[in-house]
Write an enzyme that holds these catalytic residues in place. Structure first.
Site, mmCIF file in Angstrom:
data_model
loop_
_atom_site.group_PDB
_atom_site.id
_atom_site.type_symbol
_atom_site.label_atom_id
_atom_site.label_comp_id
_atom_site.label_asym_id
_atom_site.label_seq_id
_atom_site.Cartn_x
_atom_site.Cartn_y
_atom_site.Cartn_z
ATOM 1 N N LYS A 9 2.653 -17.131 32.864
ATOM 2 C CA LYS A 9 1.884 -16.152 32.110
ATOM 3 C C LYS A 9 0.643 -15.712 32.918
ATOM 4 O O LYS A 9 0.311 -16.328 33.939
ATOM 5 C CB LYS A 9 1.496 -16.768 30.753
ATOM 6 C CG LYS A 9 2.721 -17.101 29.873
ATOM 7 C CD LYS A 9 2.294 -17.776 28.567
ATOM 8 C CE LYS A 9 3.490 -18.086 27.677
ATOM 9 N NZ LYS A 9 3.081 -18.769 26.414
ATOM 10 N N TYR A 49 8.889 -11.640 22.395
ATOM 11 C CA TYR A 49 8.360 -12.489 21.334
ATOM 12 C C TYR A 49 8.735 -11.990 19.930
ATOM 13 O O TYR A 49 8.057 -12.338 18.949
ATOM 14 C CB TYR A 49 6.843 -12.626 21.471
ATOM 15 C CG TYR A 49 6.426 -13.607 22.551
ATOM 16 C CD1 TYR A 49 6.813 -14.951 22.482
ATOM 17 C CD2 TYR A 49 5.654 -13.203 23.634
ATOM 18 C CE1 TYR A 49 6.442 -15.857 23.465
ATOM 19 C CE2 TYR A 49 5.266 -14.112 24.631
ATOM 20 C CZ TYR A 49 5.670 -15.438 24.536
ATOM 21 O OH TYR A 49 5.300 -16.347 25.501
ATOM 22 N N ARG A 102 1.622 -27.829 31.179
ATOM 23 C CA ARG A 102 0.568 -27.520 30.190
ATOM 24 C C ARG A 102 -0.396 -28.692 30.033
ATOM 25 O O ARG A 102 -1.603 -28.508 29.854
ATOM 26 C CB ARG A 102 1.198 -27.163 28.844
ATOM 27 C CG ARG A 102 1.867 -25.779 28.833
ATOM 28 C CD ARG A 102 2.722 -25.594 27.589
ATOM 29 N NE ARG A 102 3.243 -24.250 27.436
ATOM 30 C CZ ARG A 102 4.211 -23.927 26.566
ATOM 31 N NH1 ARG A 102 4.763 -24.869 25.800
ATOM 32 N NH2 ARG A 102 4.629 -22.685 26.478
ATOM 33 N N ASN A 112 -1.548 -20.944 27.402
ATOM 34 C CA ASN A 112 -0.771 -22.151 27.748
ATOM 35 C C ASN A 112 0.141 -21.977 28.963
ATOM 36 O O ASN A 112 1.129 -22.688 29.125
ATOM 37 C CB ASN A 112 -0.045 -22.712 26.526
ATOM 38 C CG ASN A 112 1.042 -21.800 26.004
ATOM 39 O OD1 ASN A 112 1.252 -20.702 26.540
ATOM 40 N ND2 ASN A 112 1.750 -22.225 24.971
ATOM 41 N N HIS A 115 5.983 -19.969 30.003
ATOM 42 C CA HIS A 115 7.022 -19.876 28.975
ATOM 43 C C HIS A 115 8.329 -20.454 29.529
ATOM 44 O O HIS A 115 8.640 -20.257 30.699
ATOM 45 C CB HIS A 115 7.272 -18.412 28.594
ATOM 46 C CG HIS A 115 8.553 -18.220 27.822
ATOM 47 N ND1 HIS A 115 8.622 -18.386 26.456
ATOM 48 C CD2 HIS A 115 9.820 -17.925 28.240
ATOM 49 C CE1 HIS A 115 9.886 -18.188 26.064
ATOM 50 N NE2 HIS A 115 10.622 -17.905 27.120
ATOM 51 N N GLU A 126 17.029 -13.845 26.914
ATOM 52 C CA GLU A 126 15.799 -13.601 27.684
ATOM 53 C C GLU A 126 16.127 -13.209 29.128
ATOM 54 O O GLU A 126 15.488 -12.324 29.692
ATOM 55 C CB GLU A 126 14.902 -14.846 27.648
ATOM 56 C CG GLU A 126 14.269 -15.072 26.270
ATOM 57 C CD GLU A 126 13.546 -16.405 26.101
ATOM 58 O OE1 GLU A 126 13.016 -16.652 25.007
ATOM 59 O OE2 GLU A 126 13.508 -17.215 27.067
HETATM 60 P P1 DAT Z 1 6.674 -22.229 23.153
HETATM 61 O O1 DAT Z 1 6.000 -21.270 24.100
HETATM 62 O O2 DAT Z 1 6.299 -23.649 23.443
HETATM 63 O O3 DAT Z 1 8.169 -22.007 23.083
HETATM 64 P P2 DAT Z 1 6.526 -20.923 20.547
HETATM 65 O O4 DAT Z 1 7.820 -20.263 20.852
HETATM 66 O O5 DAT Z 1 6.398 -21.635 19.242
HETATM 67 O O6 DAT Z 1 6.080 -21.951 21.690
HETATM 68 O O7 DAT Z 1 5.355 -19.839 20.575
HETATM 69 C C1 DAT Z 1 5.337 -18.855 21.592
HETATM 70 C C2 DAT Z 1 3.920 -18.730 22.100
HETATM 71 O O8 DAT Z 1 3.097 -18.234 21.056
HETATM 72 C C3 DAT Z 1 3.281 -20.046 22.522
HETATM 73 O O9 DAT Z 1 3.563 -20.370 23.867
HETATM 74 C C4 DAT Z 1 1.832 -19.764 22.324
HETATM 75 C C5 DAT Z 1 1.809 -18.818 21.145
HETATM 76 N N1 DAT Z 1 1.547 -19.536 19.889
HETATM 77 C C6 DAT Z 1 2.413 -20.305 19.196
HETATM 78 N N2 DAT Z 1 1.848 -20.814 18.110
HETATM 79 C C7 DAT Z 1 0.584 -20.336 18.097
HETATM 80 C C8 DAT Z 1 -0.531 -20.500 17.225
HETATM 81 N N3 DAT Z 1 -0.449 -21.256 16.123
HETATM 82 N N4 DAT Z 1 -1.685 -19.871 17.555
HETATM 83 C C9 DAT Z 1 -1.785 -19.114 18.666
HETATM 84 N N5 DAT Z 1 -0.777 -18.910 19.525
HETATM 85 C C10 DAT Z 1 0.386 -19.519 19.255
HETATM 86 MG MG MG Z 2 9.287 -20.439 22.316
#
Ligand code: DAT
Ligand code: MG
Length: 148
Positions: A9, A49, A102, A112, A115, A126
């Site tokens: 990212k 997303y 991370r 973070n 991805h 994807e």
């Molecule tokens: P990951 O990236 O571990 O697959 P995810 O698919 O649940 O996690 O979410 C996608 C991204 O969205 C994640 O990397 C960071 C952001 N995100 C997720 N939950 C969040 C939250 N509660 N507040 C802010 N950003 C969040």
């Molecule tokens: Mg995810």
């Protein structure tokens, strides 16, 4: 052979972590079959997303992803999808184990670093979304030293 979509990212790129992150996947033994640095359009970020589009953090997440270039990659290998998620660590960097990407480099969930696809179906969609069919199929000389 299994493939996963991995994206460094904007914060990972800006903080100079590209080399270290690629090195972790490379030394694990996975094979790089797609790599490009690119600016991301809002449409692409929103499509990527889409599953989160009703969440309160969606707009901030998309704004962050399009704020500076990313490095998009496809890595290949046995079990790469689950293994990449382990190398990456938990979504919230304060909860990620030390030794994970991370866990070693991040503090907040909104920055973070990286991805990784979470399942075979999402990996496939994807990869299609980010690379189409533009992958590099090649034979690594290390293959017999990584697999029985
Ligand atoms: P990951 O990236 O571990 O697959 P995810 O698919 O649940 O996690 O979410 C996608 C991204 O969205 C994640 O990397 C960071 C952001 N995100 C997720 N939950 C969040 C939250 N509660 N507040 C802010 N950003 C969040
Ligand atoms: Mg995810």
């Amino acid at each position: 052979m299994e493939k996963s979509f991995i994206m460094i990212k904007p914060d990972g790129v800006q903080r100079g972590l590209v080399g270290d992150i690629i090195s972790r996947f490379e030394t694990k033994g996975f094979k790089l079959v797609g790599l490009k640095q690119m600016s991301v359009s809002r449409d692409l970020a929103e499509a990527h997303y889409a599953v989160h589009k009703e969440r309160p953090f969606f707009k901030g997440l998309v704004d962050y992803i399009i704020s500076a270039p990313v490095v998009a990659m496809v890595w290949e290998g046995e079990g790469v999808i689950a293994s990449a998620r382990k190398l990456i660590g938990a979504t919230n960097p304060l909860e990620s184990e030390p030794g994970t990407i991370r866990g070693d480099y991040g503090i907040t969930i909104g920055r973070n670093i990286i991805h990784g696809s979470d399942a075979p179906e999402t990996a496939q969609s994807e990869i299609k979304l980010w690379f189409g069919d533009d992958l590099c199929d090649w034979e690594s000389v290390m293959q017999p030293w990584l697999y029985e």
